[in-house]
Write an enzyme that holds these catalytic residues in place. Structure first.
Site, PDB file in Angstrom:
ATOM      1  N   CYS A  92       0.989  -1.281   0.011  1.00  0.00           N
ATOM      2  CA  CYS A  92       0.090  -0.056  -0.164  1.00  0.00           C
ATOM      3  C   CYS A  92       0.996   1.052   0.140  1.00  0.00           C
ATOM      4  O   CYS A  92       0.464   2.266  -0.243  1.00  0.00           O
ATOM      5  CB  CYS A  92      -0.886  -0.074   1.153  1.00  0.00           C
ATOM      6  SG  CYS A  92      -2.042  -1.465   1.386  1.00  0.00           S
TER       7      CYS A  92
ATOM      8  N   HIS B  27      -3.669   6.994   2.921  1.00  0.00           N
ATOM      9  CA  HIS B  27      -4.265   5.513   2.278  1.00  0.00           C
ATOM     10  C   HIS B  27      -5.584   5.200   2.653  1.00  0.00           C
ATOM     11  O   HIS B  27      -5.993   5.613   3.668  1.00  0.00           O
ATOM     12  CB  HIS B  27      -3.261   4.427   2.720  1.00  0.00           C
ATOM     13  CG  HIS B  27      -3.457   3.150   2.469  1.00  0.00           C
ATOM     14  ND1 HIS B  27      -4.101   3.038   1.226  1.00  0.00           N
ATOM     15  CD2 HIS B  27      -3.489   2.135   2.932  1.00  0.00           C
ATOM     16  CE1 HIS B  27      -4.220   1.637   1.278  1.00  0.00           C
ATOM     17  NE2 HIS B  27      -3.724   1.093   2.253  1.00  0.00           N
TER      18      HIS B  27
ATOM     19  N   ASN C  73      -9.907  -0.519   0.074  1.00  0.00           N
ATOM     20  CA  ASN C  73      -8.545  -0.409  -0.116  1.00  0.00           C
ATOM     21  C   ASN C  73      -8.232  -0.863  -1.357  1.00  0.00           C
ATOM     22  O   ASN C  73      -8.289  -1.919  -1.595  1.00  0.00           O
ATOM     23  CB  ASN C  73      -8.217  -1.090   1.278  1.00  0.00           C
ATOM     24  CG  ASN C  73      -6.469  -0.998   1.090  1.00  0.00           C
ATOM     25  OD1 ASN C  73      -5.864  -0.720   0.414  1.00  0.00           O
ATOM     26  ND2 ASN C  73      -6.122  -1.637   2.214  1.00  0.00           N
TER      27      ASN C  73
END
Ligand SMILES: CC(C)(COP(=O)(O)OP(=O)(O)OC[C@H]1O[C@@H](n2cnc3c(N)ncnc32)[C@H](O)[C@@H]1OP(=O)(O)O)[C@@H](O)C(=O)NCCC(=O)NCCS
Length: 333
Positions: free
Chosen positions: A118, A260, A290
């Site tokens: 990520c 994020h 996500n």
């Protein structure tokens, strides 16, 4: 070495698959022991996008890249570097960046992938910044792209509800003006906690001597509760460090935080701890879940296209994830 150059953001783009997967699909179609209410209240996610047959990290990434080029007024021929961040590459080799280079019709430029889960987009941004700042590349394309739906275990309610597919891209260009663009990037990793989030390799790691390489089709695994604690702690540290960095750089402050997009409760906890103003935070995880390396560039592109972030604004991008890795970038538009 000649004088170091400014590194300006010159274009953004994103691409989300058309297929919308609302929370109810996990209960109604996949018969998972969960509810829309649980997912919404524990994560903030209402729906996510899943790639359809034929859509891959490279194909979504190429569309996002084309949109980034268009928004900055670039042709494929203007690009001298492609860095692609992905945890779900089309192939182990060649790099997804090479597939994107071919799809765009770029010249014979360097193109390579970065694996930092990520945090991958910010790691890519950092690598590309070094090329542009030193004059090794004039215009660099950085892509974060994922098809996480292909590595999800749809019998594991702890993980499969969290993730989505998509791609985001930016173009960084050399600039004679030093006080615009990338002001500061911080990257960190802690491999001792590698087991907390893993996407397995498609080949057996360390096969016994003489054993044949068997395809190993397993799934993404997370230890959600521990990752949650890690994410809040690191996000708080990154925001506080960035506020100190802004003071050192004589910047008046952070106009927008683009974190994020992992879990609304992680973002809320970090904001509460740092007293960072909520109205300055860009959040779109309710729509996309996500999307790992794609999450920050998608949110950045949406904020730019909506006119929310304007020239002169200073943005703080923060990301954290598998590795473990965590990272931040301060960027003046
Ligand atoms: C995964 C996550 C949403 C779980 O939320 P949580 O509030 O921490 O929930 P817990 O893990 O404490 O689990 C609480 C209970 O809910 C259950 N549960 C987990 N997922 C569920 C779901 N989709 N539906 C219903 N119940 C669920 C658990 O089994 C547990 O039940 P138990 O108490 O009987 O064991 C949260 O920890 C998170 O977002 N973690 C980080 C995500 C991540 O790793 N992202 C990728 C890297 S950036």
């Amino acid at each position: 070495m000649s004088q170091l150059l400014g590194v300006a953001l010159r274009g953004t783009g994103s691409c989300l698959p058309a297929r919308v997967v609302p929370n109810d699909e996990f209960t109604d179609t996949l018969n998972l022991d969960t509810t829309d209410e649980w997912i919404r209240t524990r994560t903030g996610i209402r729906e996510r996008r899943f790639a359809s047959l034929g859509e891959t990290s490279a194909s979504l990434g190429a569309i996002a890249a084309r949109r980034a080029l268009e928004s900055g007024g670039f042709d494929a021929a203007d690009i001298d570097l492609i860095v692609c961040a992905t945890a779900t590459p089309d192939l182990m080799s060649p790099a997804t960046a090479c597939l994107i280079q071919a799809a765009l019709g770029c010249r014979h430029i360097p193109a390579f992938d970065i694996s930092a889960a990520c945090s991958g987009f910010l790691y890519g941004l950092s690598a590309a910044t070094q090329f542009v700042r030193t004059g090794a590349a004039k215009n660099a394309l950085i892509v974060g792209t994922e098809v996480l739906s292909r590595v999800l275990d749809f019998t594991d309610r702890n993980s499969c509800i969290l993730f989505g597919d998509g791609a985001g891209a930016v173009v960084l260009s050399a600039s004679p003006v030093p006080d615009v663009g990338i002001r500061n990037i911080r990257l960190y990793s802690d491999g001792t906690r590698q087991q907390l989030i893993q996407v397995p390799s498609m080949v057996t790691p360390n096969p016994a001597p003489g054993a044949s390489l068997q395809p190993r089709l397993e799934y993404l695994r997370i230890v959600g509760r521990e990752v949650f604690r890690f994410a809040v702690t690191r996000m708080v540290e990154l925001i506080e460090q960035a506020e100190r960095d802004c003071r050192e750089l004589n910047l008046p402050g952070i106009d927008f935080l683009i974190p994020h997009q992992v879990n609304g409760r992680i973002i809320d906890a970090a904001l509460e701890s740092t007293q960072f103003p909520r109205e300055k935070v860009v959040v779109n995880l309710d729509k996309y879940g996500n999307t790992s390396a794609a999450s920050v560039p998608i949110a950045l592109d949406e904020a730019m296209r909506a006119g929310r972030c304007k020239p002169g604004d200073t943005l703080l991008l923060v990301a954290f994830g598998g590795g473990l890795t965590w990272s931040s970038a301060i960027l003046t538009l």
